[in-house]
Design a protein around this motif. Structure first.
Motif, PDB file in Angstrom:
ATOM      1  N   TYR A   1       0.873  -1.245   0.093  1.00  0.00           N
ATOM      2  CA  TYR A   1      -0.063  -0.086  -0.038  1.00  0.00           C
ATOM      3  C   TYR A   1       0.866   1.227  -0.148  1.00  0.00           C
ATOM      4  O   TYR A   1       1.731   1.121   0.590  1.00  0.00           O
ATOM      5  CB  TYR A   1      -1.076   0.028   1.148  1.00  0.00           C
ATOM      6  N   PHE A   2       0.576   2.259  -0.720  1.00  0.00           N
ATOM      7  CA  PHE A   2       1.353   3.527  -0.830  1.00  0.00           C
ATOM      8  C   PHE A   2       0.665   4.659  -0.397  1.00  0.00           C
ATOM      9  O   PHE A   2      -0.761   4.679  -0.771  1.00  0.00           O
ATOM     10  CB  PHE A   2       1.671   3.490  -2.569  1.00  0.00           C
ATOM     11  N   ARG A   3       0.958   5.496   0.062  1.00  0.00           N
ATOM     12  CA  ARG A   3       0.289   6.776   0.418  1.00  0.00           C
ATOM     13  C   ARG A   3       0.503   7.987  -0.556  1.00  0.00           C
ATOM     14  O   ARG A   3       1.713   8.180  -0.527  1.00  0.00           O
ATOM     15  CB  ARG A   3       0.559   7.181   2.100  1.00  0.00           C
ATOM     16  N   GLY A   4      -0.255   8.541  -0.795  1.00  0.00           N
ATOM     17  CA  GLY A   4       0.154   9.981  -1.718  1.00  0.00           C
ATOM     18  C   GLY A   4      -0.268  11.205  -0.823  1.00  0.00           C
ATOM     19  O   GLY A   4      -1.127  11.108  -0.127  1.00  0.00           O
ATOM     20  N   GLU A   5       0.205  12.287  -1.296  1.00  0.00           N
ATOM     21  CA  GLU A   5      -0.311  13.646  -1.007  1.00  0.00           C
ATOM     22  C   GLU A   5      -1.743  14.108  -1.377  1.00  0.00           C
ATOM     23  O   GLU A   5      -1.868  13.835  -2.535  1.00  0.00           O
ATOM     24  CB  GLU A   5       0.748  14.797  -1.195  1.00  0.00           C
ATOM     25  N   LYS A   6      -2.529  14.384  -0.767  1.00  0.00           N
ATOM     26  CA  LYS A   6      -3.992  14.791  -1.187  1.00  0.00           C
ATOM     27  C   LYS A   6      -3.966  16.298  -1.925  1.00  0.00           C
ATOM     28  O   LYS A   6      -4.585  16.304  -2.722  1.00  0.00           O
ATOM     29  CB  LYS A   6      -4.810  15.110   0.032  1.00  0.00           C
ATOM     30  N   ASN A   7      -2.913  17.145  -1.494  1.00  0.00           N
ATOM     31  CA  ASN A   7      -2.813  18.237  -2.151  1.00  0.00           C
ATOM     32  C   ASN A   7      -2.169  18.398  -3.854  1.00  0.00           C
ATOM     33  O   ASN A   7      -1.798  19.257  -4.226  1.00  0.00           O
ATOM     34  CB  ASN A   7      -1.733  19.222  -1.578  1.00  0.00           C
ATOM     35  N   VAL A   8      -1.800  17.043  -4.170  1.00  0.00           N
ATOM     36  CA  VAL A   8      -0.898  17.045  -5.604  1.00  0.00           C
ATOM     37  C   VAL A   8      -2.109  16.867  -6.431  1.00  0.00           C
ATOM     38  O   VAL A   8      -2.486  15.769  -6.890  1.00  0.00           O
ATOM     39  CB  VAL A   8      -0.092  15.859  -5.672  1.00  0.00           C
ATOM     40  N   LYS A   9      -2.641  17.926  -7.015  1.00  0.00           N
ATOM     41  CA  LYS A   9      -3.380  17.908  -7.925  1.00  0.00           C
ATOM     42  C   LYS A   9      -3.113  18.830  -9.269  1.00  0.00           C
ATOM     43  O   LYS A   9      -2.884  20.070  -8.961  1.00  0.00           O
ATOM     44  CB  LYS A   9      -4.885  18.241  -7.549  1.00  0.00           C
ATOM     45  N   GLN A  10      -3.313  18.530 -10.575  1.00  0.00           N
ATOM     46  CA  GLN A  10      -2.835  19.318 -11.618  1.00  0.00           C
ATOM     47  C   GLN A  10      -4.084  20.373 -11.667  1.00  0.00           C
ATOM     48  O   GLN A  10      -5.101  19.608 -11.806  1.00  0.00           O
ATOM     49  CB  GLN A  10      -2.699  18.420 -12.776  1.00  0.00           C
ATOM     50  N   ARG A  11      -3.541  21.619 -11.899  1.00  0.00           N
ATOM     51  CA  ARG A  11      -4.799  22.560 -12.095  1.00  0.00           C
ATOM     52  C   ARG A  11      -5.059  22.627 -13.517  1.00  0.00           C
ATOM     53  O   ARG A  11      -4.328  22.487 -14.212  1.00  0.00           O
ATOM     54  CB  ARG A  11      -4.189  23.942 -11.612  1.00  0.00           C
ATOM     55  N   ASP A  12      -6.330  22.782 -13.989  1.00  0.00           N
ATOM     56  CA  ASP A  12      -6.874  22.757 -15.399  1.00  0.00           C
ATOM     57  C   ASP A  12      -6.075  23.962 -15.990  1.00  0.00           C
ATOM     58  O   ASP A  12      -6.291  25.016 -15.306  1.00  0.00           O
ATOM     59  CB  ASP A  12      -8.517  22.804 -15.299  1.00  0.00           C
ATOM     60  N   LEU A  13      -5.845  23.807 -17.090  1.00  0.00           N
ATOM     61  CA  LEU A  13      -5.209  25.107 -18.018  1.00  0.00           C
ATOM     62  C   LEU A  13      -6.106  25.711 -19.048  1.00  0.00           C
ATOM     63  O   LEU A  13      -5.798  26.391 -19.788  1.00  0.00           O
ATOM     64  CB  LEU A  13      -3.978  24.212 -18.780  1.00  0.00           C
ATOM     65  N   GLY A  14      -7.492  25.194 -18.878  1.00  0.00           N
ATOM     66  CA  GLY A  14      -8.411  25.874 -19.833  1.00  0.00           C
ATOM     67  C   GLY A  14      -8.715  27.138 -19.650  1.00  0.00           C
ATOM     68  O   GLY A  14      -8.807  27.921 -20.594  1.00  0.00           O
ATOM     69  N   GLU A  15      -8.556  27.772 -18.186  1.00  0.00           N
ATOM     70  CA  GLU A  15      -8.480  29.219 -18.202  1.00  0.00           C
ATOM     71  C   GLU A  15      -7.543  29.905 -18.832  1.00  0.00           C
ATOM     72  O   GLU A  15      -7.419  30.703 -19.322  1.00  0.00           O
ATOM     73  CB  GLU A  15      -8.674  29.494 -16.597  1.00  0.00           C
ATOM     74  N   LEU A  16      -6.093  29.469 -18.593  1.00  0.00           N
ATOM     75  CA  LEU A  16      -5.209  29.878 -19.202  1.00  0.00           C
ATOM     76  C   LEU A  16      -4.983  29.898 -20.732  1.00  0.00           C
ATOM     77  O   LEU A  16      -4.829  30.895 -21.353  1.00  0.00           O
ATOM     78  CB  LEU A  16      -3.839  29.360 -18.533  1.00  0.00           C
ATOM     79  N   LYS A  17      -5.651  28.914 -21.191  1.00  0.00           N
ATOM     80  CA  LYS A  17      -5.466  28.618 -22.572  1.00  0.00           C
ATOM     81  C   LYS A  17      -6.339  29.507 -23.297  1.00  0.00           C
ATOM     82  O   LYS A  17      -6.570  29.855 -24.401  1.00  0.00           O
ATOM     83  CB  LYS A  17      -5.897  27.313 -23.265  1.00  0.00           C
ATOM     84  N   SER A  18      -7.556  29.914 -22.554  1.00  0.00           N
ATOM     85  CA  SER A  18      -8.677  30.837 -23.204  1.00  0.00           C
ATOM     86  C   SER A  18      -8.232  32.168 -23.386  1.00  0.00           C
ATOM     87  O   SER A  18      -8.931  33.087 -23.818  1.00  0.00           O
ATOM     88  CB  SER A  18      -9.844  30.793 -22.083  1.00  0.00           C
ATOM     89  N   LEU A  19      -7.085  32.634 -22.600  1.00  0.00           N
ATOM     90  CA  LEU A  19      -6.807  33.867 -22.868  1.00  0.00           C
ATOM     91  C   LEU A  19      -5.967  34.170 -24.257  1.00  0.00           C
ATOM     92  O   LEU A  19      -5.760  35.111 -24.526  1.00  0.00           O
ATOM     93  CB  LEU A  19      -5.662  34.316 -21.747  1.00  0.00           C
ATOM     94  N   PHE A  20      -5.610  33.027 -24.750  1.00  0.00           N
ATOM     95  CA  PHE A  20      -4.827  33.330 -26.118  1.00  0.00           C
ATOM     96  C   PHE A  20      -5.874  33.348 -27.024  1.00  0.00           C
ATOM     97  O   PHE A  20      -6.972  32.969 -27.103  1.00  0.00           O
ATOM     98  CB  PHE A  20      -4.123  31.998 -26.192  1.00  0.00           C
ATOM     99  N   ASP A  21      -5.505  34.143 -28.271  1.00  0.00           N
ATOM    100  CA  ASP A  21      -6.320  34.404 -29.503  1.00  0.00           C
ATOM    101  C   ASP A  21      -6.669  33.040 -30.340  1.00  0.00           C
ATOM    102  O   ASP A  21      -5.943  31.896 -29.894  1.00  0.00           O
ATOM    103  CB  ASP A  21      -6.059  35.387 -30.328  1.00  0.00           C
ATOM    104  N   SER A  22      -7.116  33.122 -31.367  1.00  0.00           N
ATOM    105  CA  SER A  22      -7.693  31.818 -32.134  1.00  0.00           C
ATOM    106  C   SER A  22      -6.466  31.534 -32.838  1.00  0.00           C
ATOM    107  O   SER A  22      -6.295  30.146 -33.302  1.00  0.00           O
ATOM    108  CB  SER A  22      -8.620  32.416 -33.155  1.00  0.00           C
ATOM    109  N   ASN A  23      -5.087  31.966 -33.076  1.00  0.00           N
ATOM    110  CA  ASN A  23      -4.066  31.560 -33.761  1.00  0.00           C
ATOM    111  C   ASN A  23      -3.142  31.051 -32.463  1.00  0.00           C
ATOM    112  O   ASN A  23      -1.927  30.744 -32.780  1.00  0.00           O
ATOM    113  CB  ASN A  23      -3.310  32.681 -34.384  1.00  0.00           C
ATOM    114  N   GLY A  24      -3.350  31.499 -31.195  1.00  0.00           N
ATOM    115  CA  GLY A  24      -2.573  30.910 -30.318  1.00  0.00           C
ATOM    116  C   GLY A  24      -1.455  31.972 -29.668  1.00  0.00           C
ATOM    117  O   GLY A  24      -0.837  31.494 -28.956  1.00  0.00           O
ATOM    118  N   TYR A  25      -1.793  33.170 -30.157  1.00  0.00           N
ATOM    119  CA  TYR A  25      -0.934  34.110 -29.680  1.00  0.00           C
ATOM    120  C   TYR A  25      -1.408  35.104 -28.498  1.00  0.00           C
ATOM    121  O   TYR A  25      -2.502  35.203 -28.228  1.00  0.00           O
ATOM    122  CB  TYR A  25      -0.306  35.188 -30.850  1.00  0.00           C
TER     123      TYR A  25
END
Length: 93
Positions: free
Chosen positions: A21-45
């Motif tokens: 049995y292995f224990r992991g940290e509960k705080n290790v979650k990858q944050r969703d990058l959708g909010e950050l990606k939505s700031l870029f325009d349609s060409n990705g800039y």
């Protein structure tokens, strides 16, 4: 006093009752990058968006983003930051 008779079944299969049995940290979650990606325009800039990234190895880096590709961000210094390496981020204004 006579002991009762005992019958023992022969075990023909592999028992897996000694698992690890292995224990992991509960705080290790990858944050969703959708909010950050939505700031870029349609060409990705975007025009030099300042972001502080926390990577999976625990390092914090402060970068200015200019381009969003399909699997990474490109910084002003032409450095690639892969989506898989990003643990958390903060957008600086």
């Amino acid at each position: 006093m006579k002991l009762p008779s005992v019958y023992a079944n022969k075990i023909d299969k592999d028992l897996k009752n000694n698992t690890d049995y292995f224990r992991g940290e509960k705080n290790v979650k990858q944050r969703d990058l959708g909010e950050l990606k939505s700031l870029f325009d349609s060409n990705g800039y975007i025009n030099r968006l300042r972001v502080v990234f926390t990577l999976k190895d625990g390092k914090k880096i402060d970068e200015k983003l200019v381009l969003c590709k399909s699997n990474c961000f490109i910084t002003l210094n032409n450095k690639r930051i892969l989506f898989d390496d990003i643990q958390d981020y903060d957008i600086k204004k």
